[in-house]
Design a protein around this motif. Structure first.
Motif, PDB file in Angstrom:
ATOM      1  N   GLY A 198       1.073  -0.465  -0.076  1.00  0.00           N
ATOM      2  CA  GLY A 198      -0.090   0.052   0.019  1.00  0.00           C
ATOM      3  C   GLY A 198       1.035   1.336   0.130  1.00  0.00           C
ATOM      4  O   GLY A 198       0.624   1.978   0.567  1.00  0.00           O
TER       5      GLY A 198
ATOM      6  N   LEU B  70       3.540   4.799   3.199  1.00  0.00           N
ATOM      7  CA  LEU B  70       2.574   4.011   3.258  1.00  0.00           C
ATOM      8  C   LEU B  70       0.831   4.702   3.289  1.00  0.00           C
ATOM      9  O   LEU B  70       0.993   6.033   3.714  1.00  0.00           O
ATOM     10  CB  LEU B  70       2.916   3.274   4.298  1.00  0.00           C
ATOM     11  CG  LEU B  70       4.016   1.494   4.261  1.00  0.00           C
ATOM     12  CD1 LEU B  70       3.661   0.664   5.678  1.00  0.00           C
ATOM     13  CD2 LEU B  70       2.781   0.604   2.882  1.00  0.00           C
TER      14      LEU B  70
ATOM     15  N   GLN C  56      -4.562   0.782   3.038  1.00  0.00           N
ATOM     16  CA  GLN C  56      -3.260   0.033   2.089  1.00  0.00           C
ATOM     17  C   GLN C  56      -3.824  -0.920   1.323  1.00  0.00           C
ATOM     18  O   GLN C  56      -3.690  -1.018   0.396  1.00  0.00           O
ATOM     19  CB  GLN C  56      -2.241  -1.046   3.805  1.00  0.00           C
ATOM     20  CG  GLN C  56      -1.218  -0.653   4.070  1.00  0.00           C
ATOM     21  CD  GLN C  56      -0.417  -0.953   5.401  1.00  0.00           C
ATOM     22  OE1 GLN C  56      -0.060  -1.933   4.670  1.00  0.00           O
ATOM     23  NE2 GLN C  56      -0.149  -0.559   6.492  1.00  0.00           N
TER      24      GLN C  56
END
Length: 135
Positions: free
Chosen positions: A37, A44, A52
């Motif tokens: 992700g 992230l 994610q």
């Protein structure tokens, strides 16, 4: 042409997947490495599985586009979730995105495993995919 189906000789799928997919000649195979992700800047999308997973699927869509493919060309999806506590978020994101990608519920084949950890502790979802693109 690709055909996905669930034979009457096995139980119905317990999720959004088909038991079998068949790809006829005249397709190019596209293999997608495990996507995490990560946003385009490498950070992230968030600490939770839902954020994610949404970004993982967005990354898969971008990678497919770079290969001249679309989500409808997916044949196989393999998901890894780091811990059962992340399943609800993972499933929520997959459900929302797959409803958009496969409105006729013609799901690709899928497998999903819960693992104790992925490459880094903050990564909670990773998904690999295989697509078949008509030539």
């Amino acid at each position: 042409m690709m055909k996905r189906w669930n034979p009457d000789t096995v139980g119905a799928p317990v999720g959004r997947y088909s038991h079998v997919a068949r790809v006829e000649a005249g397709h190019e195979l596209v293999l997608i490495s495990g996507q995490i992700g990560a946003l385009p800047d490498g950070t992230l999308a968030g600490p939770d599985a839902e954020a994610q997973t949404r970004e993982v699927l967005a990354n898969i869509e971008r990678v497919l586009a770079a290969a001249g493919a679309r989500p409808e060309h997916l044949v196989k999806v393999f998901s890894m979730v780091a811990g059962t506590e992340h399943l609800a978020g993972f499933r929520a994101a997959v459900g929302e995105v797959f409803a958009r990608w496969f409105p006729a519920q013609d799901w690709p084949t899928q497998s999903m495993v819960v693992v104790s950890a992925l490459a880094r502790p903050e990564i909670v979802v990773e998904i690999e995919a295989t697509a078949a693109v008509p030539r």
